[in-house]
Design a protein around this motif. Structure first.
Motif, PDB file in Angstrom:
ATOM      1  N   ILE A 114       0.820  -1.388   0.004  1.00 58.41           N
ATOM      2  CA  ILE A 114       0.017   0.110  -0.012  1.00 58.41           C
ATOM      3  C   ILE A 114       0.855   1.252   0.051  1.00 58.41           C
ATOM      4  O   ILE A 114       1.760   1.235   0.832  1.00 58.41           O
ATOM      5  N   GLU A 115       0.584   2.219  -0.959  1.00 59.71           N
ATOM      6  CA  GLU A 115       1.284   3.323  -0.807  1.00 59.71           C
ATOM      7  C   GLU A 115       0.646   4.692  -1.062  1.00 59.71           C
ATOM      8  O   GLU A 115      -0.499   4.750  -1.389  1.00 59.71           O
ATOM      9  N   THR A 116       1.069   5.686   0.032  1.00 67.34           N
ATOM     10  CA  THR A 116       0.087   6.720   0.126  1.00 67.34           C
ATOM     11  C   THR A 116       1.194   8.151  -0.478  1.00 67.34           C
ATOM     12  O   THR A 116       2.698   7.865  -0.269  1.00 67.34           O
ATOM     13  N   THR A 145       3.265  13.844   9.681  1.00 68.07           N
ATOM     14  CA  THR A 145       2.159  12.582   9.694  1.00 68.07           C
ATOM     15  C   THR A 145       3.182  11.196   9.285  1.00 68.07           C
ATOM     16  O   THR A 145       2.562  10.272   8.970  1.00 68.07           O
ATOM     17  N   ASN A 146       4.489  11.450   9.163  1.00 68.56           N
ATOM     18  CA  ASN A 146       5.116  10.060   8.651  1.00 68.56           C
ATOM     19  C   ASN A 146       5.802   9.589  10.004  1.00 68.56           C
ATOM     20  O   ASN A 146       6.746   9.390  10.508  1.00 68.56           O
ATOM     21  N   ARG A 147       4.466   8.627  10.506  1.00 68.67           N
ATOM     22  CA  ARG A 147       4.821   7.704  11.556  1.00 68.67           C
ATOM     23  C   ARG A 147       4.513   6.261  11.543  1.00 68.67           C
ATOM     24  O   ARG A 147       3.235   6.016  11.795  1.00 68.67           O
ATOM     25  N   PRO A 148       5.358   5.625  10.891  1.00 67.35           N
ATOM     26  CA  PRO A 148       5.132   4.302  10.310  1.00 67.35           C
ATOM     27  C   PRO A 148       4.665   3.494  11.507  1.00 67.35           C
ATOM     28  O   PRO A 148       3.775   2.528  11.230  1.00 67.35           O
ATOM     29  N   GLN A 149       5.065   3.810  12.726  1.00 66.21           N
ATOM     30  CA  GLN A 149       4.913   2.836  14.075  1.00 66.21           C
ATOM     31  C   GLN A 149       4.520   3.582  15.174  1.00 66.21           C
ATOM     32  O   GLN A 149       5.099   3.840  15.895  1.00 66.21           O
ATOM     33  N   PRO A 150       3.189   3.973  15.206  1.00 70.20           N
ATOM     34  CA  PRO A 150       2.465   4.764  16.340  1.00 70.20           C
ATOM     35  C   PRO A 150       2.433   4.058  17.520  1.00 70.20           C
ATOM     36  O   PRO A 150       2.060   2.719  17.476  1.00 70.20           O
ATOM     37  N   CYS A 151       2.879   4.667  18.509  1.00 72.64           N
ATOM     38  CA  CYS A 151       2.824   3.693  19.862  1.00 72.64           C
ATOM     39  C   CYS A 151       1.712   4.058  20.638  1.00 72.64           C
ATOM     40  O   CYS A 151       1.366   3.451  21.709  1.00 72.64           O
ATOM     41  N   THR A 152       1.086   5.273  20.386  1.00 71.61           N
ATOM     42  CA  THR A 152      -0.149   5.708  21.453  1.00 71.61           C
ATOM     43  C   THR A 152      -1.134   6.117  20.551  1.00 71.61           C
ATOM     44  O   THR A 152      -1.069   6.298  19.437  1.00 71.61           O
ATOM     45  N   GLY A 153      -2.580   6.304  21.245  1.00 75.25           N
ATOM     46  CA  GLY A 153      -3.652   6.814  20.559  1.00 75.25           C
ATOM     47  C   GLY A 153      -3.403   8.328  19.769  1.00 75.25           C
ATOM     48  O   GLY A 153      -3.581   8.526  18.666  1.00 75.25           O
ATOM     49  N   ASP A 191      -0.429   9.493  19.423  1.00 74.33           N
ATOM     50  CA  ASP A 191       0.717   9.430  18.140  1.00 74.33           C
ATOM     51  C   ASP A 191      -0.195   8.916  16.939  1.00 74.33           C
ATOM     52  O   ASP A 191       0.299   9.324  15.783  1.00 74.33           O
ATOM     53  N   ALA A 192      -0.868   7.947  17.004  1.00 75.80           N
ATOM     54  CA  ALA A 192      -1.736   7.489  15.862  1.00 75.80           C
ATOM     55  C   ALA A 192      -2.489   8.557  14.882  1.00 75.80           C
ATOM     56  O   ALA A 192      -2.812   8.239  13.885  1.00 75.80           O
ATOM     57  N   LYS A 193      -3.019   9.540  15.619  1.00 81.28           N
ATOM     58  CA  LYS A 193      -3.797  10.459  15.307  1.00 81.28           C
ATOM     59  C   LYS A 193      -2.901  11.488  14.065  1.00 81.28           C
ATOM     60  O   LYS A 193      -3.384  12.044  13.309  1.00 81.28           O
ATOM     61  N   PHE A 194      -1.751  11.102  14.351  1.00 75.74           N
ATOM     62  CA  PHE A 194      -0.645  11.963  13.289  1.00 75.74           C
ATOM     63  C   PHE A 194       0.203  10.919  12.489  1.00 75.74           C
ATOM     64  O   PHE A 194       1.196  11.234  12.097  1.00 75.74           O
ATOM     65  N   SER A 195      -0.298   9.632  12.335  1.00 79.08           N
ATOM     66  CA  SER A 195       0.413   8.647  11.489  1.00 79.08           C
ATOM     67  C   SER A 195      -0.487   8.439  10.162  1.00 79.08           C
ATOM     68  O   SER A 195      -1.676   7.773  10.135  1.00 79.08           O
ATOM     69  N   VAL A 196      -0.181   8.918   8.994  1.00 82.34           N
ATOM     70  CA  VAL A 196      -0.891   8.724   7.903  1.00 82.34           C
ATOM     71  C   VAL A 196      -0.822   7.199   7.685  1.00 82.34           C
ATOM     72  O   VAL A 196      -1.791   6.701   6.748  1.00 82.34           O
ATOM     73  N   GLN A 197       0.197   6.334   7.955  1.00 86.22           N
ATOM     74  CA  GLN A 197       0.112   5.092   7.583  1.00 86.22           C
ATOM     75  C   GLN A 197      -1.008   4.230   8.395  1.00 86.22           C
ATOM     76  O   GLN A 197      -1.825   3.485   7.860  1.00 86.22           O
ATOM     77  N   TYR A 198      -1.093   4.613   9.763  1.00 88.67           N
ATOM     78  CA  TYR A 198      -1.985   4.059  10.397  1.00 88.67           C
ATOM     79  C   TYR A 198      -3.563   4.435  10.147  1.00 88.67           C
ATOM     80  O   TYR A 198      -4.387   3.464   9.897  1.00 88.67           O
ATOM     81  N   LEU A 199      -3.632   5.585   9.719  1.00 88.59           N
ATOM     82  CA  LEU A 199      -4.908   6.173   9.587  1.00 88.59           C
ATOM     83  C   LEU A 199      -5.509   5.587   8.134  1.00 88.59           C
ATOM     84  O   LEU A 199      -6.396   5.285   7.934  1.00 88.59           O
ATOM     85  N   LEU A 226      -1.145  -2.188   8.571  1.00 88.78           N
ATOM     86  CA  LEU A 226      -0.361  -1.062   8.953  1.00 88.78           C
ATOM     87  C   LEU A 226       1.214  -1.293   8.239  1.00 88.78           C
ATOM     88  O   LEU A 226       2.002  -0.476   7.551  1.00 88.78           O
ATOM     89  N   GLY A 227       1.541  -2.504   8.349  1.00 90.98           N
ATOM     90  CA  GLY A 227       3.080  -3.216   7.809  1.00 90.98           C
ATOM     91  C   GLY A 227       3.116  -3.229   6.272  1.00 90.98           C
ATOM     92  O   GLY A 227       4.346  -2.954   5.876  1.00 90.98           O
ATOM     93  N   LEU A 228       2.250  -3.055   5.725  1.00 88.47           N
ATOM     94  CA  LEU A 228       2.232  -2.957   4.298  1.00 88.47           C
ATOM     95  C   LEU A 228       2.382  -1.392   3.568  1.00 88.47           C
ATOM     96  O   LEU A 228       2.265  -1.330   2.568  1.00 88.47           O
ATOM     97  N   VAL A 229       2.091  -0.525   4.551  1.00 83.48           N
ATOM     98  CA  VAL A 229       1.971   0.952   4.128  1.00 83.48           C
ATOM     99  C   VAL A 229       3.415   1.427   4.230  1.00 83.48           C
ATOM    100  O   VAL A 229       3.977   1.623   5.144  1.00 83.48           O
ATOM    101  N   THR A 230       3.499   2.283   3.121  1.00 82.48           N
ATOM    102  CA  THR A 230       4.545   3.080   2.888  1.00 82.48           C
ATOM    103  C   THR A 230       4.268   4.445   2.372  1.00 82.48           C
ATOM    104  O   THR A 230       3.094   4.454   1.568  1.00 82.48           O
ATOM    105  N   SER A 231       4.748   5.552   2.889  1.00 83.33           N
ATOM    106  CA  SER A 231       4.256   6.795   2.324  1.00 83.33           C
ATOM    107  C   SER A 231       5.342   7.757   1.978  1.00 83.33           C
ATOM    108  O   SER A 231       6.506   7.628   2.321  1.00 83.33           O
TER     109      SER A 231
END
Length: 450
Positions: free
Chosen positions: A298-300, A310-318, A320-328, A357-362
């Motif tokens: 998956i590519e964004t 928003t380039n946060r491939p592995q967010p650690c907290t909720g 943090d996840a709000k700023f992860s385009v990969q997680y979102l 999430l592990g499939l996403v690169t941005s």
């Protein structure tokens, strides 16, 4: 005439009986939306910690804290409510401001209005003046101010809160200008703390400090009216020589709430990821939920200005996840929407989410449309699925939320604290705030059930 005085006159010139009726309508919606997200935000653990640290126990005061029983000082109410309003990153946005205009202004306005038993019309007028000041200043310093690392919701929000507070206190142009000059020394907030509870604390500070500036001026505080354009003033220190244009802040223009207007968030996360989310939702709607086991990658692509935080491939907290385009993007592909439940510990630990999430690169793009986002899903059989969206931090004037959709968002935010029926009733009251002779009862109702 100093820049500060010119800006003050524009803030004081806004009168409800002289502005388009649409402006009051936008203000009512913004106030209701801000209170709704603050109700939901009031349940976060760091809001209780903040209240405990500052000794805001609700034992005495004249203002209500959203989601908390008791009466608080106006400054404590502004600090706590401002933090709560931004706690979930679900509050409205302004593309011109590159931030969130209502969250610093509404808590200051409501706290002072409750203390002074102000009318709903006075609240709306003060709100319009506060947002106008924020956006006018943004025109003078963007985009360099944002790119340099400042958090405009805080650095400009303090002036919105200051101007709105000054309006409620009935200041003339001279004292309005002094209030803005005092607030120059109270501005702050760095993007380094995005994805942590400090980011919403920035907004609470802006609401608190802006009101504090006005209250001190009411008691005789003075300041340098050249505090914006002085060699060591706001423009030169916060931006730097050659990166600002004060004249842009003073140009004749429609009210900021009308043009460029406000964008209401439908996703409870950083607006810079909304385009990728909407592209992913479009894929979900076209193809249904995708099985991570069938996907090769998956590519964004989002604009470099959007991706930088928003380039946060592995967010650690909720948060943090709000700023992860990969997680979102992963969550939008799996569920077809982003909801408050996507930022819980259980969701972050969910196996299917982790696999997707592990499939996403941005990656970043530099296209003229800085709000453009693209998502491409390549399946293991070689099929390529692709969508694009351009979302300006939320549902803006070009694609506004209906009142019914806004009410649904409000009830979703408020039902856990208020209950379904009371949440609908509170929304209706807020949408009619301009008819309130005294907003005290309305603010008391935001505390919710014991």
């Amino acid at each position: 005439m100093s820049f500060t005085m010119d800006l003050a006159r524009r803030a004081n010139a806004i009168r409800l009986d002289a502005v388009p009726g649409e402006a009051a309508y936008v203000a009512r919606r913004a106030i209701a939306d801000t209170i709704g997200v603050a109700i939901a935000g009031s349940r976060t653990c760091f809001i209780a910690s903040l209240a405990n640290v500052i000794g805001a126990d609700g034992a005495q005061g004249t203002a209500s804290c959203i989601g908390r029983k008791g009466a608080f000082s106006v400054l404590h109410a502004a600090l706590i409510n401002g933090t709560a309003a931004h706690a979930l990153d679900f509050d409205d946005c302004s593309t011109a401001m590159a931030g969130h205009p209502s969250a610093p202004v509404v808590p200051a306005v409501l706290a002072l209005a409750q203390e002074r038993k102000a009318t709903g019309r006075a609240v709306i007028e003060a709100y319009l003046a506060g947002v106008e000041v924020e956006v006018r200043l943004a025109r003078a310093i963007m985009p360099h101010h944002y790119d340099k690392g400042w958090h405009p919701t805080a650095t400009l929000g303090v002036f919105g809160a200051a101007a709105a507070s000054a309006r409620l206190l009935g200041f003339d142009d001279e004292r309005m200008a002094t209030t803005l000059a005092v607030a120059v020394s109270m501005a702050g907030g760095l993007k380094a703390n995005f994805g942590t509870p400090v980011k919403p604390l920035h907004v609470g500070q802006a609401a608190h400090n802006g009101m504090l500036a006005a209250l001190t001026v009411a008691r005789g505080m003075s300041a340098n009216h050249d505090a914006f354009d002085h060699n060591y003033g706001f423009f030169n220190v916060f931006n730097g020589a050659g990166t600002f244009s004060p004249e842009k802040a003073l140009e004749d223009a429609p009210l900021a709430v009308l043009e460029p207007g406000l964008s209401v968030k439908q996703h409870p996360c950083c607006g810079s990821a909304h385009s990728a989310i909407d592209a992913a939702i479009a894929l979900f709607r076209r193809h249904g939920p995708l099985d991570p086991r069938s996907i090769a990658r998956i590519e964004t692509w989002t604009h470099e200005r959007r991706l930088v935080h928003t380039n946060r491939p592995q967010p650690c907290t909720g948060l943090d996840a709000k700023f992860s385009v990969q997680y979102l993007t992963a969550r939008a592909l799996l569920g077809g929407r982003i909801s408050l439940s996507d930022f819980t510990k259980d969701r972050l630990k969910d196996g299917e989410t982790a696999e997707m999430l592990g499939l996403v690169t941005s990656a970043a793009h530099r296209e003229p449309d800085e709000y453009l986002g693209r998502v491409r899903v390549t399946l293991k059989d070689g099929t390529v699925l692709e969508e694009a969206a351009s979302t300006r931090f939320g549902r803006g004037p070009e694609n506004p939320m209906s009142d019914a959709e806004l009410e649904t968002k409000f009830v979703d935010c408020a039902r856990n604290l208020h209950g379904e029926v009371a949440a609908h009733s509170l929304f209706a009251s807020l949408m009619g705030i301009d008819h309130a002779e005294d907003i005290c009862g309305l603010m008391t109702a935001t505390a919710g059930q014991p």
